[in-house]
Design an enzyme around this catalytic site. Structure first.
Site, PDB file in Angstrom:
ATOM      1  N   MET A  30       0.842  -1.202   0.000  1.00  0.00           N
ATOM      2  CA  MET A  30       0.000   0.000   0.000  1.00  0.00           C
ATOM      3  C   MET A  30       0.878   1.253   0.000  1.00  0.00           C
ATOM      4  O   MET A  30       0.417   2.339   0.355  1.00  0.00           O
ATOM      5  CB  MET A  30      -0.936  -0.010   1.213  1.00  0.00           C
ATOM      6  CG  MET A  30      -1.905  -1.194   1.159  1.00  0.00           C
ATOM      7  SD  MET A  30      -3.409  -0.936   2.098  1.00  0.00           S
ATOM      8  CE  MET A  30      -2.745  -0.795   3.740  1.00  0.00           C
ATOM      9  N   GLY A  31       2.149   1.103  -0.379  1.00  0.00           N
ATOM     10  CA  GLY A  31       3.043   2.263  -0.446  1.00  0.00           C
ATOM     11  C   GLY A  31       3.562   2.647   0.923  1.00  0.00           C
ATOM     12  O   GLY A  31       3.487   1.860   1.877  1.00  0.00           O
ATOM     13  N   HIS A  34       9.111   0.997   3.424  1.00  0.00           N
ATOM     14  CA  HIS A  34      10.219   1.034   4.392  1.00  0.00           C
ATOM     15  C   HIS A  34      11.080  -0.206   4.165  1.00  0.00           C
ATOM     16  O   HIS A  34      10.841  -0.975   3.216  1.00  0.00           O
ATOM     17  CB  HIS A  34       9.677   1.100   5.815  1.00  0.00           C
ATOM     18  CG  HIS A  34       8.618   0.077   6.113  1.00  0.00           C
ATOM     19  ND1 HIS A  34       8.880  -1.274   6.159  1.00  0.00           N
ATOM     20  CD2 HIS A  34       7.281   0.201   6.350  1.00  0.00           C
ATOM     21  CE1 HIS A  34       7.777  -1.934   6.431  1.00  0.00           C
ATOM     22  NE2 HIS A  34       6.776  -1.063   6.544  1.00  0.00           N
ATOM     23  N   GLY A  36      11.164  -3.022   5.499  1.00  0.00           N
ATOM     24  CA  GLY A  36      10.429  -4.296   5.464  1.00  0.00           C
ATOM     25  C   GLY A  36       9.985  -4.608   4.035  1.00  0.00           C
ATOM     26  O   GLY A  36      10.181  -5.719   3.525  1.00  0.00           O
ATOM     27  N   HIS A  37       9.403  -3.611   3.388  1.00  0.00           N
ATOM     28  CA  HIS A  37       9.005  -3.794   1.983  1.00  0.00           C
ATOM     29  C   HIS A  37      10.244  -4.073   1.122  1.00  0.00           C
ATOM     30  O   HIS A  37      10.208  -4.898   0.213  1.00  0.00           O
ATOM     31  CB  HIS A  37       8.306  -2.547   1.448  1.00  0.00           C
ATOM     32  CG  HIS A  37       7.044  -2.168   2.164  1.00  0.00           C
ATOM     33  ND1 HIS A  37       6.970  -1.098   3.021  1.00  0.00           N
ATOM     34  CD2 HIS A  37       5.810  -2.720   2.155  1.00  0.00           C
ATOM     35  CE1 HIS A  37       5.733  -0.990   3.499  1.00  0.00           C
ATOM     36  NE2 HIS A  37       5.005  -1.975   2.999  1.00  0.00           N
ATOM     37  N   ASP A 152       2.453  -9.416   9.194  1.00  0.00           N
ATOM     38  CA  ASP A 152       0.993  -9.559   9.149  1.00  0.00           C
ATOM     39  C   ASP A 152       0.685 -11.057   9.115  1.00  0.00           C
ATOM     40  O   ASP A 152       0.280 -11.609   8.082  1.00  0.00           O
ATOM     41  CB  ASP A 152       0.445  -8.837   7.918  1.00  0.00           C
ATOM     42  CG  ASP A 152       0.726  -7.344   7.991  1.00  0.00           C
ATOM     43  OD1 ASP A 152      -0.004  -6.646   8.690  1.00  0.00           O
ATOM     44  OD2 ASP A 152       1.723  -6.894   7.388  1.00  0.00           O
ATOM     45  N   GLN A 155      -2.729 -12.356   8.092  1.00  0.00           N
ATOM     46  CA  GLN A 155      -2.952 -12.062   6.674  1.00  0.00           C
ATOM     47  C   GLN A 155      -2.289 -13.129   5.794  1.00  0.00           C
ATOM     48  O   GLN A 155      -2.838 -13.539   4.771  1.00  0.00           O
ATOM     49  CB  GLN A 155      -2.400 -10.677   6.344  1.00  0.00           C
ATOM     50  CG  GLN A 155      -2.417 -10.330   4.873  1.00  0.00           C
ATOM     51  CD  GLN A 155      -2.106  -8.869   4.628  1.00  0.00           C
ATOM     52  OE1 GLN A 155      -2.992  -8.041   4.620  1.00  0.00           O
ATOM     53  NE2 GLN A 155      -0.833  -8.553   4.420  1.00  0.00           N
ATOM     54  N   VAL A 178      11.076  -7.320   9.400  1.00  0.00           N
ATOM     55  CA  VAL A 178      12.241  -6.436   9.535  1.00  0.00           C
ATOM     56  C   VAL A 178      11.935  -5.436  10.664  1.00  0.00           C
ATOM     57  O   VAL A 178      10.833  -4.887  10.734  1.00  0.00           O
ATOM     58  CB  VAL A 178      12.528  -5.702   8.209  1.00  0.00           C
ATOM     59  CG1 VAL A 178      13.677  -4.709   8.372  1.00  0.00           C
ATOM     60  CG2 VAL A 178      12.852  -6.712   7.115  1.00  0.00           C
ATOM     61  N   SER A 187       6.743  -0.479  10.211  1.00  0.00           N
ATOM     62  CA  SER A 187       5.370  -0.376   9.732  1.00  0.00           C
ATOM     63  C   SER A 187       5.171   1.006   9.128  1.00  0.00           C
ATOM     64  O   SER A 187       5.750   1.991   9.625  1.00  0.00           O
ATOM     65  CB  SER A 187       4.395  -0.566  10.896  1.00  0.00           C
ATOM     66  OG  SER A 187       3.113  -0.086  10.532  1.00  0.00           O
TER      67      SER A 187
HETATM   68  P1  AMP Z   1       1.506  -2.999   3.468  1.00  0.00           P
HETATM   69  O1  AMP Z   1       2.065  -1.980   2.534  1.00  0.00           O
HETATM   70  O2  AMP Z   1       1.491  -2.584   4.896  1.00  0.00           O
HETATM   71  O3  AMP Z   1       0.197  -3.566   2.994  1.00  0.00           O
HETATM   72  O4  AMP Z   1       2.525  -4.205   3.441  1.00  0.00           O
HETATM   73  C1  AMP Z   1       2.887  -4.817   2.232  1.00  0.00           C
HETATM   74  C2  AMP Z   1       3.652  -6.071   2.556  1.00  0.00           C
HETATM   75  O5  AMP Z   1       4.813  -5.748   3.318  1.00  0.00           O
HETATM   76  C3  AMP Z   1       2.826  -7.059   3.401  1.00  0.00           C
HETATM   77  O6  AMP Z   1       3.044  -8.371   2.922  1.00  0.00           O
HETATM   78  C4  AMP Z   1       3.406  -6.865   4.773  1.00  0.00           C
HETATM   79  O7  AMP Z   1       3.283  -7.999   5.618  1.00  0.00           O
HETATM   80  C5  AMP Z   1       4.873  -6.584   4.452  1.00  0.00           C
HETATM   81  N1  AMP Z   1       5.514  -5.898   5.581  1.00  0.00           N
HETATM   82  C6  AMP Z   1       5.037  -4.834   6.285  1.00  0.00           C
HETATM   83  N2  AMP Z   1       5.878  -4.539   7.294  1.00  0.00           N
HETATM   84  C7  AMP Z   1       6.905  -5.430   7.239  1.00  0.00           C
HETATM   85  C8  AMP Z   1       8.084  -5.650   8.019  1.00  0.00           C
HETATM   86  N3  AMP Z   1       8.387  -4.887   9.058  1.00  0.00           N
HETATM   87  N4  AMP Z   1       8.893  -6.665   7.658  1.00  0.00           N
HETATM   88  C9  AMP Z   1       8.616  -7.469   6.596  1.00  0.00           C
HETATM   89  N5  AMP Z   1       7.514  -7.309   5.823  1.00  0.00           N
HETATM   90  C10 AMP Z   1       6.672  -6.303   6.139  1.00  0.00           C
END
Ligand code: AMP
Length: 285
Positions: A30-31, A34, A36-37, A152, A155, A178, A187
């Site tokens: 969802m943009g 960071h 993690g992405h 998540d 999810q 991460v 996050s």
């Molecule tokens: P989101 O943009 O929040 O929908 O996340 C997109 C993807 O990034 C999802 O599969 C999340 O689980 C993953 N994600 C979000 N935060 C982290 C993190 N800290 N470490 C690893 N993956 C993450």
């Protein structure tokens, strides 16, 4: 990197380059990207001839309209990151591209118990929204490999179920969470934390660590009660702090031999809702 905005353009691109499903790695986001992405993208780029990253803030998965309104948008920085790791394609559809018939008559998915517990219970409709968008994205991108974050946790189980029901041919890869140097799970919502709340936010991962480290010699319920007390003392409003079977997410009150469990937390600090989890395998105790 090329930026595409419609399903038709994506299909035309794949066909002109003779790219088949098994060669596509997909990272939906969802943009407000960071590290993690970034780790998901790196994994996809390293293991697939073509990587697609999508950015789409899905209106149907926000049970709280204020959360949707406040969702951070940092598109220029996101593009820089996506390009820097060697991602081939950024897919950035508009709402009407994903939901051509509007958002009020969408399919529903049989998610069983997963929709009634933890995130399912506290965010009614959230996982239906996640499945609506993921089902559309998987039909449009048609990846062989899908990369999602363990952050998540529930999810990931929901999407595994979705793949099982209707997206044969997609292999899901769950990537490790991460964290910031102090342990806070990265996050997109962390940017909304005040400096004071940011300091306290680390308590979530500390409580999870305490459960993981304490489980060998302390009763699980005592560890969970201690965690509750600690989070409340720091000013958190707790949605849940619990342990569950790592495969089914059914709550457990102790660790049985040879069964992995997962400790899960969702809690608000000020008006920011944070989630985190830690898997505890018998061998890690
Ligand atoms: P989101 O943009 O929040 O929908 O996340 C997109 C993807 O990034 C999802 O599969 C999340 O689980 C993953 N994600 C979000 N935060 C982290 C993190 N800290 N470490 C690893 N993956 C993450």
């Amino acid at each position: 990197m090329i930026l595409l905005k419609t399903a038709a353009h994506l299909a035309a691109y794949f066909s002109s380059k003779k790219i088949s499903q098994k060669n596509i790695g997909f990272v939906p986001t969802m943009g407000a990207l960071h590290a993690g992405h970034r780790s998901l993208l790196q994994d996809a780029v390293a293991n697939n001839p073509v990587t697609v990253c999508s950015i789409f803030v899905n209106p149907t998965q926000f049970n709280d309209p204020a959360d949707f309104q406040k969702y951070p948008i940092t598109i220029e920085k996101d593009i820089e990151m996506i390009e820097s790791v060697g991602t081939g394609i950024l897919f950035m559809p508009a709402v009407h591209e994903i939901y051509p018939n509007g958002i009020h008559t969408l399919p529903s998915f049989n998610l069983g118990r997963l929709e009634e517990i933890f995130e399912g219970k506290f965010r009614p409709g959230h996982f239906q929204g996640v499945c609506q968008v993921m089902s559309r994205l998987l039909s449009i991108v048609k990846p062989g490999n899908l990369y999602m974050g363990q952050k998540d946790y529930q999810q990931c189980l929901v999407i595994s179920r979705l793949i099982e029901i209707m997206h044969e041919g997609v292999t899901m890869h769950t990537c490790p969470t991460v964290r910031e140097p102090d342990g806070l799970a990265m996050s997109s919502r962390n940017v909304r934390l005040s400096p004071e709340a940011r300091k306290k936010a680390v308590t979530i991962s500390q409580v999870l660590q305490e459960i993981k480290q304490g489980i060998a010699d302390t009763d699980l319920q005592t560890l969970i009660n201690n965690g509750h007390t600690r989070l409340q003392h720091e000013g958190f409003r707790i949605d849940y702090l619990a342990a569950a079977n790592a495969a089914t997410l059914e709550p457990v009150d102790r660790q049985h031999d040879n069964t992995a469990i997962v400790a899960l937390i969702a809690a608000f600090i000020d008006d920011v809702r944070l989630i985190d989890n830690m898997v505890i395998t018998p061998s890690s105790v």
